[in-house]
Design a protein around this motif. Structure first.
Motif, short mmCIF file in Angstrom:
data_model
loop_
_atom_site.label_atom_id
_atom_site.label_comp_id
_atom_site.label_asym_id
_atom_site.label_seq_id
_atom_site.Cartn_x
_atom_site.Cartn_y
_atom_site.Cartn_z
N LEU A 198 0.76 -1.28 -0.14
CA LEU A 198 -0.09 0.10 0.03
C LEU A 198 0.82 1.28 -0.07
O LEU A 198 0.43 2.39 -0.01
CB LEU A 198 -0.97 0.01 1.27
CG LEU A 198 -1.99 -1.03 1.24
CD1 LEU A 198 -2.76 -1.10 2.74
CD2 LEU A 198 -3.02 -0.97 0.25
N LEU A 226 -3.46 4.67 0.62
CA LEU A 226 -5.03 4.42 0.35
C LEU A 226 -5.18 3.27 0.88
O LEU A 226 -4.80 2.12 0.78
CB LEU A 226 -5.24 4.28 -1.16
CG LEU A 226 -4.74 5.78 -2.07
CD1 LEU A 226 -5.03 5.54 -3.37
CD2 LEU A 226 -4.96 6.98 -1.45
N ALA A 227 -6.37 3.33 1.72
CA ALA A 227 -6.68 2.05 2.34
C ALA A 227 -8.22 1.86 2.25
O ALA A 227 -9.00 2.48 1.71
CB ALA A 227 -6.57 2.29 3.93
N SER A 272 -8.27 1.67 -1.94
CA SER A 272 -7.27 0.93 -2.25
C SER A 272 -7.25 0.22 -3.50
O SER A 272 -6.16 -0.11 -4.30
CB SER A 272 -6.48 0.49 -0.94
OG SER A 272 -7.16 -0.98 -0.67
N GLN A 291 -5.57 -4.26 6.43
CA GLN A 291 -4.68 -3.26 5.78
C GLN A 291 -4.27 -1.90 6.86
O GLN A 291 -3.02 -1.65 6.91
CB GLN A 291 -5.39 -2.48 4.82
CG GLN A 291 -5.71 -3.18 3.54
CD GLN A 291 -6.53 -2.36 2.37
OE1 GLN A 291 -6.92 -1.52 2.76
NE2 GLN A 291 -6.21 -2.90 1.27
#
Length: 448
Positions: free
Chosen positions: A354, A363-364, A368, A383
């Motif tokens: 990530l 970005l999660a 993402s 994540q």
């Protein structure tokens, strides 16, 4: 710089889990949510039921934060609706986080302090500059050690047009198009669909949900007619893995949709890539026209469920490393590409996959995954657990995998979904052949 907060964008399931993980690591954190409540996007699909059980929808760190507050944990084996998820988990979690969560505050830009994206010097030493708009409309700027963008993709649905752009006439026909699964429990909404010709575009689980709901309406409301519009050349494995799906509710949804098709409750139109939306002469219904000339006539309502895409506009001054196809992080994209992983396989991953060229920007959650349709809430929780560990300097924990994901039980490009509001991969996967479409015309019988 370690005394600066980590800014989390979005108070949805992944964003609040990130805050809980960071607080457990004793790292300062602030969550900005542009909506007026925690889980604002989830609240827009309150009527829909998730595929995962409660036990798979509560982040472990969030559970540990909530338990001392007197929170009553839901039954781990029950399946919540969006309303349940918001009321019984997201809102209590936001309350437990207190002032950490700032509602009505929109992040409108992120940059490296004093530098645009062109400047190299200081990108690994200067903090991040987060520009926000407060509830009263005033703008502010704070500095941050890191930014976790968990804002999701809900506000940017894919269009009806088969080229990724709106079809000709799509914008003009906006009053007849819905980009979400309609809430037929609402009498006003139900009245707009009862007795009408409805076109459902999409092949993911959102489309299956709409098929089941509207097929039931068709049985109860005379004159209701459904056309299921598929870009892929055949239904293939769109119904999912059925009894082989390790998420039983997801498999059951596919079986119910298949039953509706087998019972003749809807007309299936495969190989249809919408090019034009033509208004009827009387300003009433519309006609959908494909790029090969197929016409679906006298359509009163169009339900477009062709997936979502990330909004990257406010990250324009950040150096993101995104895959040119999926708009997902380059290290993550090969693991989730629906063109490759035709059996719905999604591998657990964390901070390594990530990371971006811009230090400490992540970005999660759904965002993402870019345009890939394969996402589960528990993936987002894993994540942010890994990201929080990395920011705390616990690199062993950051690299460790603490998640096993369920399989779809199918091969054919079907995505893995937890959130029924997400769309589906329209192209299918490796073992879905696409025969040439045939020219057909679907018209309403005379006397309509």
């Amino acid at each position: 710089m370690n005394t600066l907060p980590v800014v989390v964008v979005g108070a949805g399931p992944t964003g609040l889990a990130a805050a809980a993980q960071l607080r457990e690591r004793v790292l300062p954190v602030v969550v900005f949510e542009r909506g007026d409540r925690a889980g604002a996007a989830v609240a827009e699909w309150n009527h829909m039921r998730l595929f995962s059980r409660w036990g798979e929808l509560i982040d472990p760190a969030a559970r540990r934060l909530l338990e001392p507050t007197g929170w009553t944990a839901p039954n781990d084996d029950a399946y919540p609706t969006g309303r349940d998820w918001t009321r019984d988990y997201l809102v209590p979690l936001a309350n437990a986080l207190g002032d950490t969560v700032q509602l009505g505050t929109e992040v409108i830009g992120v940059a490296r302090r004093g530098r645009d994206r062109v400047v190299d010097a200081g990108r690994d030493t200067e903090p991040l500059s987060v520009h926000i708009r407060r509830p009263n409309g005033t703008e502010d700027r704070i500095t941050a050690r890191a930014v976790i963008d968990a804002s999701g993709t809900w506000t940017t649905p894919n269009p009806l047009g088969g080229e990724g752009l709106p079809a000709l006439g799509e914008r003009a026909a906006a009053a007849r198009i819905e980009y979400r699964v309609p809430n037929l429990d609402d009498p006003d909404v139900r009245a707009r669909y009862a007795g009408k010709h409805i076109a459902i575009a999409g092949s993911g689980h959102s489309a299956l949900t709409a098929i089941v709901a509207l097929a039931d309406l068709e049985k109860r409301a005379p004159g209701t007619r459904i056309s299921w519009v598929l870009r892929r050349g055949e239904i293939g494995a769109a119904f999912g893995g059925g009894e082989d799906d390790q998420l039983p509710a997801r498999g059951a949804l596919g079986l119910r949709a298949k039953q509706a098709v087998d019972a003749g409750l809807l007309q299936v139109v495969p190989g249809f890539r919408t090019a034009t939306v033509e208004p009827d002469g009387d300003g009433g219904a519309v006609t959908l026209v494909s790029d090969t000339g197929i016409r679906i006539e006298d359509v009163d309502r169009v339900v477009v469920l062709t997936g979502f895409r990330p909004d990257l506009t406010w990250l324009s001054e950040i150096r993101l490393g995104l895959d040119p196809v999926l708009q997902a992080p380059v290290q993550l994209a090969p693991l989730i590409d629906p063109n490759v992983h035709s059996c719905g396989t999604v591998y657990p991953h964390g901070v390594a996959e990530l990371s971006h060229p811009e230090p400490n920007v992540f970005l999660a959650g759904m965002k993402s995954y870019g345009r890939a349709p394969t996402f589960l809430a528990m993936t987002g929780y894993e994540q942010v657990r890994s990201i929080a560990a990395a920011l705390a300097g616990d690199h062993e924990a950051a690299a460790r995998v603490e998640l096993t994901l369920p399989e779809t039980g199918v091969c054919g490009g079907v995505g893995v979904f937890d959130d029924p509001a997400t769309g589906g991969a329209e192209e299918g996967g490796g073992c879905c052949a696409a025969p040439d479409p045939q020219l057909i015309t679907l018209s309403t019988p005379s006397g309509r």
